[in-house]
Design a protein around this motif. Structure first.
Motif, mmCIF file in Angstrom:
data_model
loop_
_atom_site.group_PDB
_atom_site.id
_atom_site.type_symbol
_atom_site.label_atom_id
_atom_site.label_comp_id
_atom_site.label_asym_id
_atom_site.label_seq_id
_atom_site.Cartn_x
_atom_site.Cartn_y
_atom_site.Cartn_z
ATOM 1 N N GLY A 1 26.124 35.859 36.090
ATOM 2 C CA GLY A 1 27.022 36.998 36.190
ATOM 3 C C GLY A 1 28.240 36.655 37.017
ATOM 4 O O GLY A 1 28.160 35.860 37.970
ATOM 5 N N MET A 2 29.375 37.240 36.668
ATOM 6 C CA MET A 2 30.615 36.957 37.369
ATOM 7 C C MET A 2 31.510 38.183 37.357
ATOM 8 O O MET A 2 31.567 38.926 36.378
ATOM 9 N N PHE A 3 32.197 38.402 38.478
ATOM 10 C CA PHE A 3 33.218 39.449 38.555
ATOM 11 C C PHE A 3 34.368 38.917 39.389
ATOM 12 O O PHE A 3 34.156 38.300 40.434
ATOM 13 N N LYS B 1 55.768 34.284 40.473
ATOM 14 C CA LYS B 1 55.776 33.222 41.478
ATOM 15 C C LYS B 1 54.459 33.096 42.228
ATOM 16 O O LYS B 1 54.141 32.022 42.713
ATOM 17 N N PHE B 2 53.732 34.173 42.322
ATOM 18 C CA PHE B 2 52.507 34.165 43.121
ATOM 19 C C PHE B 2 51.338 34.597 42.241
ATOM 20 O O PHE B 2 51.430 35.580 41.494
ATOM 21 N N SER B 3 50.238 33.865 42.298
ATOM 22 C CA SER B 3 49.035 34.217 41.557
ATOM 23 C C SER B 3 47.840 34.169 42.496
ATOM 24 O O SER B 3 47.843 33.431 43.495
ATOM 25 N N TYR B 4 46.827 34.933 42.154
ATOM 26 C CA TYR B 4 45.622 34.977 42.979
ATOM 27 C C TYR B 4 44.410 35.179 42.088
ATOM 28 O O TYR B 4 44.511 35.677 40.963
ATOM 29 N N ASP B 5 43.247 34.803 42.607
ATOM 30 C CA ASP B 5 41.988 34.983 41.900
ATOM 31 C C ASP B 5 40.891 35.109 42.949
ATOM 32 O O ASP B 5 40.618 34.163 43.689
ATOM 33 N N LEU B 6 40.274 36.281 43.013
ATOM 34 C CA LEU B 6 39.191 36.547 43.952
ATOM 35 C C LEU B 6 37.958 36.929 43.147
ATOM 36 O O LEU B 6 38.020 37.821 42.302
ATOM 37 N N GLY B 7 36.842 36.243 43.394
ATOM 38 C CA GLY B 7 35.678 36.530 42.571
ATOM 39 C C GLY B 7 34.377 36.162 43.227
ATOM 40 O O GLY B 7 34.322 35.482 44.257
ATOM 41 N N VAL B 8 33.311 36.631 42.605
ATOM 42 C CA VAL B 8 31.953 36.348 43.042
ATOM 43 C C VAL B 8 31.101 36.127 41.801
ATOM 44 O O VAL B 8 31.346 36.738 40.751
ATOM 45 N N SER B 9 30.109 35.229 41.904
ATOM 46 C CA SER B 9 29.238 34.929 40.770
ATOM 47 C C SER B 9 27.805 34.808 41.257
ATOM 48 O O SER B 9 27.544 34.503 42.428
ATOM 49 N N TYR B 10 26.874 35.032 40.318
ATOM 50 C CA TYR B 10 25.445 34.984 40.629
ATOM 51 C C TYR B 10 24.732 34.182 39.557
ATOM 52 O O TYR B 10 25.051 34.288 38.365
ATOM 53 N N LEU B 11 23.758 33.358 39.987
ATOM 54 C CA LEU B 11 22.989 32.529 39.059
ATOM 55 C C LEU B 11 21.518 32.585 39.428
ATOM 56 O O LEU B 11 21.157 32.438 40.602
ATOM 57 N N TYR B 12 20.678 32.802 38.404
ATOM 58 C CA TYR B 12 19.226 32.732 38.556
ATOM 59 C C TYR B 12 18.732 31.720 37.545
ATOM 60 O O TYR B 12 18.917 31.897 36.332
ATOM 61 N N ALA B 13 18.145 30.597 38.032
ATOM 62 C CA ALA B 13 17.846 29.480 37.134
ATOM 63 C C ALA B 13 16.504 28.850 37.466
ATOM 64 O O ALA B 13 16.027 28.899 38.604
ATOM 65 N N ASP B 14 15.904 28.252 36.434
ATOM 66 C CA ASP B 14 14.710 27.409 36.558
ATOM 67 C C ASP B 14 15.103 25.965 36.293
ATOM 68 O O ASP B 14 16.085 25.682 35.591
ATOM 69 N N ASN B 15 14.301 25.052 36.860
ATOM 70 C CA ASN B 15 14.546 23.620 36.698
ATOM 71 C C ASN B 15 15.930 23.237 37.220
ATOM 72 O O ASN B 15 16.633 22.412 36.623
#
Length: 597
Positions: free
Chosen positions: A390-392, A401-415
């Motif tokens: 998941g990501m937001f 002239k100015f750019s930004y990117d603020l985000g959070v992500s979640y991972l649930y994984a096996d192996n």
């Protein structure tokens, strides 16, 4: 078939009856008017009276049996083409500022040569034909090596080599056909041993062949793609690839891949913007052996159908599912939902993005070697099951002239794989993988970029990582890392650049013996965080000739990216580069087609 015949007698009687009724009505009307008027009028005729009868239109009694002709309206659609991004990516890329290139300043051929301390030669070459309406071809090659030696350590030199030829052609302005053929060759040495004490038996004089690792890879890729010059047309592509890899310890890896994409524009919701329905199809076959022992023979088939739509040029939605078929000793099937959304909350200034999906991620030996060149050779392909991704994020640009990117992500994984020291190896200076199930990873990122027409370009990236795992620590995963980079151009002659990188402490898995009981337990050692500063400058003598210098690790610190492997201290490179500007007259059509491809 009956024929219609009018009754003449009946028609005459009808006409006579209607005439008598009209005369009666006229006489009656005159009598009424005469009774109402009390006065008399005198009318003087100044011209002879000539009564006339106006033209009468004949009433058709026969019915018209021919149906009326109805013209079919031709609807006019104002279509906004939207081509979905079908490329496969393992992570969310931060928003980057893109600047338009001036094609009159593009270089067709490029040569670069330099030399630095630690006996470090550098050579690069890039040759290609001028832009053409029909085809493009060329070759590229580079070499970087170092005779690096660290006091009281074994030989630590390395060599990186790469060469390829490539080409692309346009068929009737409808298709782009291209491919490349090349090889990579990397040489490193397993010098990661504890420093020796002078005057004692030492491992610092180990022969190079005994600690050498050499990985060679040959590859071939080919594919074609349909060029959509008009809106509302289907799009598709097909790409095939193959590589063969072998190393100094007799490990062999073969990988054959097939990638294809289909996309069809449709009108589903009756709006101006068109929807898209399509799928991404992937297939691969992997073979890995070590010392003539087959460690992996497996194939996979992946299909990712989707439906994408744009509403009012504000909301973009792409929904579908990811299905994976794994063919090994046992056939397995995985199915994950997939959803991507983006909303222009405030023009291009505030854009909200979100995604939710799952997938099976492959870790091949060639990929693992690129991350950690000191791994053991008997690591077959690893399939990581990313059950939930998941990501937001919030991103945008301000005033161009100015750019930004603020985000959070979640991972649930096996192996989930972690690099750890292989304590079973002879010198205990190589790395293997430790796998953990039910790993949870929470990541956050912040990216800021500033671009000015005056020649200033700044970028700041900060990443945060948090892991929930059954291991003592998330091995070789820093909690915080970042990079600050900048470029500045003076008088269109001098280009300056600076990069500051850093990350916090990392941990390596070790095993210790309990005093008294002698039991072995798992423990960890800490690798201290790092801050590194790199500077570079290039001076253009003219459009074709320039000189450059690069300074790395200005702090002159000896840091450890991998346990027992100290890095080079201050190092530099200096040299020249030579470029040839091609003649682009008459080739604007090729530029347009190249952009479409």
């Amino acid at each position: 078939m009956s024929t219609f015949r009018p009754n003449i007698a009946l028609m005459k009687n009808s006409i006579f009856t209607l005439s008598m009724m009209l005369v009666s009505m006229v006489l009656t009307g005159n009598a009424v008017v005469a009774q109402q008027q009390k006065k008399s009028e005198e009318i003087t005729v100044v011209a002879p009276y000539e009564p006339t009868i106006g033209d009468a239109q004949k009433i058709t009694i026969n019915p018209n049996l021919e149906p009326p002709k109805i013209e079919k309206l031709q609807p006019i659609y104002n279509v906004r083409p939207v081509k979905p991004d079908l490329r496969v990516s393992s992570s969310t890329l931060p928003l980057q500022m893109v600047h338009r290139e001036d094609y009159s300043k593009l270089f067709g051929n490029y040569l670069k040569a330099g030399f630095g301390n630690y006996l470090t030669p550098l050579a690069e070459i890039y040759l290609t034909n001028n832009r053409s309406k029909k085809y493009m071809f060329g070759l590229q090659a580079n070499h970087l090596s170092s005779n690096h030696r660290i006091k009281h350590y074994p030989y630590s030199g390395f060599s990186d080599n790469q060469a390829s030829i490539f080409g692309k052609t346009f068929l009737e302005k409808k298709f782009a056909l291209g491919g490349d053929l090349g090889f990579n060759r990397h040489v490193v040495h397993f010098y990661g041993l504890a420093p020796t004490i002078p005057g004692r038996d030492t491992l610092a004089d180990l022969p190079k062949k005994q600690i050498r690792q050499r990985v060679t890879q040959f590859y071939l890729n080919a594919g074609f793609e349909k060029i959509n010059e008009k809106s509302g047309k289907p799009w598709y592509d097909l790409r095939v690839g193959y590589y063969y890899l072998f190393d100094y310890d007799d490990a062999n890896e073969h990988l054959t891949t097939l990638l294809s994409g289909l996309d069809f524009p449709i009108h589903l919701f009756g709006q101006e913007e068109m929807e898209h329905i399509g799928a991404r199809i992937e297939a691969d076959y992997h073979h890995f052996s070590f010392n003539t022992r087959n460690l992996n023979n497996a194939g996979a088939f992946v299909i990712k159908p989707y439906l994408s739509a744009t509403f009012f040029d504000l909301l973009n939605i792409k929904a579908g599912f990811n299905s994976f078929f794994e063919f090994d000793a046992v056939t397995k099937f995985y199915l994950f939902p997939s959803l991507d959304m983006s909303v222009k909350a405030y023009d291009q200034i505030i854009i909200l993005k979100g995604s939710f999906s799952g997938e099976i991620k492959n870790h091949y030996f060639s990929d693992l070697f690129q991350v950690n060149p000191f791994i053991v050779s008997d690591i077959p392909m690893v399939r990581e099951s990313q059950k939930v991704k998941g990501m937001f994020s919030v991103c945008g640009t301000i005033a161009g002239k100015f750019s930004y990117d603020l985000g959070v992500s979640y991972l649930y994984a096996d192996n989930y794989p972690f690099f750890v020291t292989d304590t079973t190896s002879f010198l205990k200076n190589r790395f293997t993988l430790a796998f953990d199930d039910q790993v949870q990873a929470l990541d956050g990122h912040a990216v800021f970029s500033l671009f000015d027409q005056s020649g200033l370009d700044l970028s700041l990236e900060i990443n945060y990582h948090h892991y929930v795992t059954d291991e003592l620590k998330p091995w070789y995963k820093p909690a915080l890392d970042g990079k600050l980079s900048g470029r500045y151009t003076l008088f269109n002659k001098l280009n300056l650049k600076a990069i500051v990188i850093g990350y916090t402490d990392m941990y390596d898995r070790i095993f210790v013996k309990e005093p008294g009981s002698g039991q072995i337990r798992k423990d960890y050692q800490t690798l201290r965080g790092v801050v590194g500063i790199n500077l570079g400058a290039e001076y253009r003598i003219n459009k074709a000739l320039g000189i450059f210098v690069e300074l790395n690790n200005l702090i002159n610190s000896r840091y450890y990216r991998w346990a027992a492997y100290p890095s080079q201290k201050l190092n530099f490179l200096a040299g020249i580069n030579f470029s040839i500007i091609p003649d682009l007259k008459g080739n604007r059509e090729a530029i347009r087609l190249d952009q479409a491809y």
